[in-house]
Design a protein around this motif. Structure first.
Motif, PDB file in Angstrom:
ATOM      1  N   ALA A 223      29.223  39.532  30.195  1.00  0.00           N
ATOM      2  CA  ALA A 223      30.387  38.643  30.246  1.00  0.00           C
ATOM      3  C   ALA A 223      30.309  37.746  31.464  1.00  0.00           C
ATOM      4  CB  ALA A 223      31.666  39.475  30.275  1.00  0.00           C
ATOM      5  N   GLY A 224      29.878  38.344  32.571  1.00  0.00           N
ATOM      6  CA  GLY A 224      29.821  37.591  33.822  1.00  0.00           C
ATOM      7  C   GLY A 224      28.829  36.442  33.785  1.00  0.00           C
TER       8      GLY A 224
ATOM      9  N   ARG B  25      31.174  26.869  27.224  1.00  0.00           N
ATOM     10  CA  ARG B  25      30.881  26.740  25.809  1.00  0.00           C
ATOM     11  C   ARG B  25      31.760  27.645  24.945  1.00  0.00           C
ATOM     12  NH1 ARG B  25      24.823  26.349  25.289  1.00  0.00           N
ATOM     13  NH2 ARG B  25      24.937  28.579  25.037  1.00  0.00           N
ATOM     14  N   SER B  26      31.948  28.874  25.421  1.00  0.00           N
ATOM     15  CA  SER B  26      32.712  29.802  24.562  1.00  0.00           C
ATOM     16  C   SER B  26      33.604  30.714  25.398  1.00  0.00           C
ATOM     17  CB  SER B  26      31.755  30.648  23.732  1.00  0.00           C
ATOM     18  OG  SER B  26      30.799  31.233  24.596  1.00  0.00           O
ATOM     19  N   PRO B  27      34.677  30.170  25.969  1.00  0.00           N
ATOM     20  CA  PRO B  27      35.560  31.005  26.798  1.00  0.00           C
ATOM     21  C   PRO B  27      36.145  32.175  26.019  1.00  0.00           C
ATOM     22  CG  PRO B  27      36.552  28.851  26.347  1.00  0.00           C
ATOM     23  CD  PRO B  27      35.163  28.787  25.845  1.00  0.00           C
ATOM     24  N   ASP B  28      36.433  31.989  24.759  1.00  0.00           N
ATOM     25  CA  ASP B  28      37.037  33.077  23.994  1.00  0.00           C
ATOM     26  C   ASP B  28      36.103  34.252  23.833  1.00  0.00           C
ATOM     27  OD1 ASP B  28      39.466  31.964  23.802  1.00  0.00           O
ATOM     28  OD2 ASP B  28      39.160  31.059  21.815  1.00  0.00           O
ATOM     29  N   ASP B  29      34.808  33.978  23.657  1.00  0.00           N
ATOM     30  CA  ASP B  29      33.832  35.062  23.558  1.00  0.00           C
ATOM     31  C   ASP B  29      33.802  35.881  24.840  1.00  0.00           C
ATOM     32  OD1 ASP B  29      33.295  34.155  21.137  1.00  0.00           O
ATOM     33  OD2 ASP B  29      31.238  33.478  21.517  1.00  0.00           O
ATOM     34  N   VAL B  30      33.884  35.189  25.959  1.00  0.00           N
ATOM     35  CA  VAL B  30      33.846  35.884  27.243  1.00  0.00           C
ATOM     36  C   VAL B  30      35.087  36.761  27.395  1.00  0.00           C
ATOM     37  CG1 VAL B  30      33.824  35.579  29.734  1.00  0.00           C
ATOM     38  CG2 VAL B  30      32.470  34.070  28.272  1.00  0.00           C
ATOM     39  N   PHE B  31      36.234  36.208  27.063  1.00  0.00           N
ATOM     40  CA  PHE B  31      37.464  37.003  27.128  1.00  0.00           C
ATOM     41  C   PHE B  31      37.325  38.246  26.262  1.00  0.00           C
ATOM     42  CE2 PHE B  31      39.877  32.887  28.117  1.00  0.00           C
ATOM     43  CZ  PHE B  31      39.818  33.139  29.474  1.00  0.00           C
TER      44      PHE B  31
ATOM     45  N   GLN C 191      36.910  44.012  25.337  1.00  0.00           N
ATOM     46  CA  GLN C 191      36.165  45.130  24.747  1.00  0.00           C
ATOM     47  C   GLN C 191      35.921  46.225  25.779  1.00  0.00           C
ATOM     48  OE1 GLN C 191      32.237  44.825  22.963  1.00  0.00           O
ATOM     49  NE2 GLN C 191      33.166  43.430  21.488  1.00  0.00           N
ATOM     50  N   VAL C 192      35.454  45.795  26.948  1.00  0.00           N
ATOM     51  CA  VAL C 192      35.168  46.778  27.994  1.00  0.00           C
ATOM     52  C   VAL C 192      36.438  47.534  28.352  1.00  0.00           C
ATOM     53  CG1 VAL C 192      34.345  47.125  30.339  1.00  0.00           C
ATOM     54  CG2 VAL C 192      33.275  45.403  28.894  1.00  0.00           C
ATOM     55  N   ALA C 193      37.546  46.800  28.441  1.00  0.00           N
ATOM     56  CA  ALA C 193      38.822  47.448  28.791  1.00  0.00           C
ATOM     57  C   ALA C 193      39.161  48.537  27.774  1.00  0.00           C
ATOM     58  CB  ALA C 193      39.932  46.407  28.859  1.00  0.00           C
TER      59      ALA C 193
ATOM     60  N   ALA D 244      34.308  43.408  39.339  1.00  0.00           N
ATOM     61  CA  ALA D 244      33.301  42.602  40.038  1.00  0.00           C
ATOM     62  C   ALA D 244      32.883  41.440  39.159  1.00  0.00           C
ATOM     63  CB  ALA D 244      32.110  43.479  40.402  1.00  0.00           C
ATOM     64  N   ALA D 245      32.598  41.751  37.892  1.00  0.00           N
ATOM     65  CA  ALA D 245      32.172  40.689  36.971  1.00  0.00           C
ATOM     66  C   ALA D 245      33.320  39.713  36.724  1.00  0.00           C
ATOM     67  CB  ALA D 245      31.715  41.301  35.653  1.00  0.00           C
ATOM     68  N   GLY D 246      34.522  40.256  36.556  1.00  0.00           N
ATOM     69  CA  GLY D 246      35.667  39.418  36.226  1.00  0.00           C
ATOM     70  C   GLY D 246      36.039  38.452  37.327  1.00  0.00           C
ATOM     71  N   SER D 247      36.049  38.932  38.574  1.00  0.00           N
ATOM     72  CA  SER D 247      36.493  38.043  39.632  1.00  0.00           C
ATOM     73  C   SER D 247      35.432  36.989  39.935  1.00  0.00           C
ATOM     74  CB  SER D 247      36.865  38.840  40.890  1.00  0.00           C
ATOM     75  OG  SER D 247      35.869  39.772  41.173  1.00  0.00           O
ATOM     76  N   TRP D 248      34.271  37.178  39.391  1.00  0.00           N
ATOM     77  CA  TRP D 248      33.207  36.188  39.552  1.00  0.00           C
ATOM     78  C   TRP D 248      33.386  35.057  38.539  1.00  0.00           C
ATOM     79  CZ3 TRP D 248      29.075  34.060  41.804  1.00  0.00           C
ATOM     80  CH2 TRP D 248      28.072  33.475  41.014  1.00  0.00           C
ATOM     81  N   VAL D 249      33.718  35.464  37.316  1.00  0.00           N
ATOM     82  CA  VAL D 249      33.660  34.462  36.251  1.00  0.00           C
ATOM     83  C   VAL D 249      35.043  33.961  35.805  1.00  0.00           C
ATOM     84  CG1 VAL D 249      33.662  36.047  34.289  1.00  0.00           C
ATOM     85  CG2 VAL D 249      32.407  33.903  34.117  1.00  0.00           C
ATOM     86  N   LEU D 250      36.051  34.823  35.879  1.00  0.00           N
ATOM     87  CA  LEU D 250      37.332  34.450  35.280  1.00  0.00           C
ATOM     88  C   LEU D 250      38.074  33.314  35.990  1.00  0.00           C
ATOM     89  CD1 LEU D 250      38.668  37.845  33.941  1.00  0.00           C
ATOM     90  CD2 LEU D 250      37.808  35.893  32.650  1.00  0.00           C
ATOM     91  N   PRO D 251      38.013  33.221  37.337  1.00  0.00           N
ATOM     92  CA  PRO D 251      38.703  32.099  37.979  1.00  0.00           C
ATOM     93  C   PRO D 251      38.243  30.751  37.446  1.00  0.00           C
ATOM     94  CG  PRO D 251      38.073  33.713  39.609  1.00  0.00           C
ATOM     95  CD  PRO D 251      37.439  34.145  38.310  1.00  0.00           C
ATOM     96  N   GLN D 252      36.965  30.697  37.019  1.00  0.00           N
ATOM     97  CA  GLN D 252      36.473  29.425  36.446  1.00  0.00           C
ATOM     98  C   GLN D 252      37.177  29.104  35.127  1.00  0.00           C
ATOM     99  OE1 GLN D 252      32.140  29.697  36.165  1.00  0.00           O
ATOM    100  NE2 GLN D 252      32.181  31.185  37.835  1.00  0.00           N
ATOM    101  N   ALA D 253      37.673  30.145  34.469  1.00  0.00           N
ATOM    102  CA  ALA D 253      38.365  29.920  33.194  1.00  0.00           C
ATOM    103  C   ALA D 253      39.872  29.817  33.395  1.00  0.00           C
ATOM    104  CB  ALA D 253      38.053  31.048  32.227  1.00  0.00           C
ATOM    105  N   GLY D 254      40.289  29.717  34.635  1.00  0.00           N
ATOM    106  CA  GLY D 254      41.702  29.506  34.906  1.00  0.00           C
ATOM    107  C   GLY D 254      42.508  30.779  35.044  1.00  0.00           C
ATOM    108  N   VAL D 255      41.828  31.954  35.069  1.00  0.00           N
ATOM    109  CA  VAL D 255      42.556  33.204  35.302  1.00  0.00           C
ATOM    110  C   VAL D 255      42.420  33.529  36.791  1.00  0.00           C
ATOM    111  CG1 VAL D 255      42.777  35.643  34.722  1.00  0.00           C
ATOM    112  CG2 VAL D 255      41.992  34.001  32.990  1.00  0.00           C
ATOM    113  N   PRO D 256      43.505  33.518  37.542  1.00  0.00           N
ATOM    114  CA  PRO D 256      43.389  33.771  38.984  1.00  0.00           C
ATOM    115  C   PRO D 256      42.886  35.196  39.240  1.00  0.00           C
ATOM    116  CG  PRO D 256      45.621  33.069  38.360  1.00  0.00           C
ATOM    117  CD  PRO D 256      44.886  33.315  37.096  1.00  0.00           C
ATOM    118  N   ALA D 257      42.064  35.344  40.270  1.00  0.00           N
ATOM    119  CA  ALA D 257      41.482  36.661  40.575  1.00  0.00           C
ATOM    120  C   ALA D 257      42.577  37.689  40.843  1.00  0.00           C
ATOM    121  CB  ALA D 257      40.541  36.548  41.763  1.00  0.00           C
ATOM    122  N   ALA D 258      43.647  37.269  41.516  1.00  0.00           N
ATOM    123  CA  ALA D 258      44.717  38.214  41.851  1.00  0.00           C
ATOM    124  C   ALA D 258      45.343  38.786  40.585  1.00  0.00           C
ATOM    125  CB  ALA D 258      45.773  37.538  42.707  1.00  0.00           C
TER     126      ALA D 258
END
Ligand SMILES: Nc1ncnc2c1ncn2[C@@H]1O[C@H](COP(=O)(O)OP(=O)(O)OP(=O)(O)O)[C@@H](O)[C@H]1O
Ligand SMILES: [Mg+2]
Lengths: 235, 303
Positions: free
Chosen positions: A33-34, A40-46, A51-53, A111-125
């Motif tokens: 995911a990271g 290209r495919s933000p929904d796939d990443v989400f 899934q992991v959750a 670790a993976a999420g806070s790396w990639v998710l802020p780019q998709a507009g989800v704040p790390a906090a």
């Protein structure tokens, strides 16, 4: 408190292979995911994060339902409970062991999420808060499973836990009421499942409620467990 | 002296409602007091209820009725167990190096630091596993497992040691080691509650023995008293014919036979009258095996 840590450490040690293998799985998916292409495919990443959750939640269920049974089956519980440790501490130790494993999973995911998710507009906090929610939901699930496994076979305990978690969800779906928050596993997880949407907020009071329920379940489990014949052989 | 382990009319049954198996009365109004500082031998045929009694004392389960106390506290309190050592009949331990394992069990009893490390090494020495301290228990033989089981029971320097068939897998040398260990603990003022099928061993170390049968205490007494019958006496004489007394056997030039203690004077006079010489007159020493058989047969017929 020391015996609780010892039981927890021992649980992690005894379950190290399942824990490590599942961690490998979590890490792999988190990494995939990271490193995937967000634009290209933000929904796939989400989807991958979601899934992991869900996996983490299922692992907690699995560990919770089998923890006591394993110790009874091998009869190793006898030497442990012959020491100066109460049933309440014993249950707390098992739960703490499961939490330890879940924390490690959440960290890998985080670790993976806070790396990639802020780019998709989800704040790390926000993401870390959701992870706290995930940890809470996992703990409550594990606690429910552990509770049921005291008097049910692990398979039935798993089923009973799924029903307990699922019924509030069903009620909420039918009546659109706040029933989902009665056992707020799904309600909390929803924040995660709606990662992209931002409209479903994870509410602090749900997390607090889940911790409270975990505490009550722990005490109830300890009480119930104190009536259990631990020397009786199980198959 | 104060009772260290006390059962008062304790009953325990297994099975019954909700269970597919028929109910079993494992303990039936069982009462017993084990005194401080003694080595108590807990005997009885398979299924007599010995392990059940021990498991109740340790709080592994609850009695259906009656009450019990261990070190003056009701059964099942975690704090009391810190001062107790226990070795189960089929000991099952985690797979890790022997020294770590013993330290783990010591830590569960609230020990720690260098004291625990030193004590763990010491108890491994005590059970002759000093040179195997770094080896993983998974590779231990059955006898070695039993010894490490004893080591973990001793790690907290317990006031009361509860052993459920501790020597069943041990070789003769290890048995001697354990026997001496038990006697040493007794000299230190510790109490040992020993369940065993090895009657010769029980005879050697136990101050008192109790014989269980079908969930009840069928015999209880000082080992010496139980073994020496007051009713019967063994007479050994020289210079008389073997046929002079019924059941007499001759060997090595002496004749020995068993008589009722009440008729002792009469028999001795008879020997002298026959021109014989009395070599010894002793209360008949029975073996624990005999007592065991008496108990099980008497009860078996009665039932
Ligand atoms: N978990 C159990 N479920 C049903 N019955 C049991 C259970 N444990 C013991 N029993 C029964 O209780 C009785 C007493 O068993 P216990 O194990 O106390 O005997 P014991 O004196 O220790 O025998 P042994 O010398 O073989 O170790 C037996 O009839 C046994 O079948
Ligand atoms: Mg037994």
């Amino acid at each position: 408190m020391k015996p609780v840590w010892l039981i927890a450490g021992n649980f992690v040690r005894e379950q190290r292979w399942p824990i490590v293998i599942l961690l490998g799985w979590v890490a792999l998916l988190s990494a995939a995911a990271g490193f995937s292409d967000l634009r290209r495919s933000p929904d796939d990443v989400f989807m991958m994060f979601q899934q992991v959750a869900v996996y983490i939640l299922v692992f907690s269920l699995f560990f919770g339902a089998s923890a006591i049974r394993n110790e009874l089956r091998t009869r190793r519980i006898l030497a442990v409970l012959s020491k100066g440790i109460s049933r309440r501490q014993y249950i707390a130790g098992l739960l703490l062991g499961i939490v330890t494993a879940v924390v490690v999973y959440c960290l890998a995911l985080g670790a993976a999420g806070s790396w990639v998710l802020p780019q998709a507009g989800v704040p790390a906090a926000r993401f870390w808060f959701l992870l706290l929610g995930l940890l809470t939901a996992s703990l409550l699930t594990a606690c429910l499973a552990l509770f049921f496994s005291i008097f049910l076979h692990p398979l039935l305990a798993t089923g009973a836990t799924m029903v307990s978690v699922g019924v509030p969800l069903l009620l909420a779906a039918v009546w659109k009421s706040p029933w989902a928050a009665v056992i707020p596993v799904y309600a909390i997880l929803q924040g995660f499942l709606d990662l992209s949407g931002h409209d479903v907020a994870l509410r602090g009071w749900m997390v607090l409620l889940a911790w409270g329920e975990t505490g009550v379940l722990w005490l109830a489990s300890a009480w119930l467990f104190s009536w259990k014949d631990v020397a009786v052989a199980v198959e | 002296m104060a009772a260290v382990l006390e059962f008062e009319e304790v009953s325990k049954h297994y099975g019954g409602w909700l269970s597919r198996r028929p109910p079993v009365r494992a303990l039936d109004n069982f009462s017993l007091q084990v005194e401080a500082g003694e080595i108590f031998g807990f005997l009885g045929p398979n299924g007599a209820g010995k392990t059940t009694a021990i498991h109740l004392a340790l709080g592994f389960m609850r009695a259906n009725s009656g009450r019990g106390r261990m070190l003056g506290r009701p059964f099942g309190e975690a704090r009391t167990r810190r001062r107790v050592g226990f070795l189960a009949e089929n000991v099952a331990l985690y797979h890790r190096p022997a020294l770590h394992l013993v330290q783990f069990y010591g830590a569960l009893n609230g020990m720690g630091g260098t004291r625990l490390r030193q004590r763990a090494r010491d108890v491994l020495e005590l059970v002759n596993l000093g040179s195997d301290a770094e080896r993983n228990v998974a590779a231990f033989s059955r006898g070695m497992l039993q010894r490490i089981g004893l080591a973990q029971a001793l790690v907290n320097d317990p006031e009361l040691l509860i052993l459920d068939e501790p020597t069943s897998a041990l070789d003769p040398i290890a048995r001697v080691v354990i026997r001496e260990l038990l006697l040493r603990l007794k000299r230190e003022g510790k109490t040992v509650f020993l369940s065993s099928h090895l009657l010769s061993e029980v005879e050697l170390v136990c101050d008192r023995v109790g014989v269980m049968h079908q969930g009840r205490l069928a015999r209880l007494g000082k080992t010496a008293d139980l073994l020496h019958s007051r009713e019967q006496t063994q007479v050994v004489a020289r210079g008389i014919a073997a046929g002079a007394f019924p059941g007499a056997v001759a060997s090595d030039g002496v004749v020995s036979f068993i008589i009722a203690t009440a008729s002792q004077r009469q028999v001795l006079e008879q020997i002298w009258k026959l021109g014989g010489e009395v070599v010894s007159v002793n209360p008949l020493k029975r073996s624990l095996e005999q007592i065991f058989l008496e108990v099980t047969q008497a009860r078996g017929e009665g039932a």
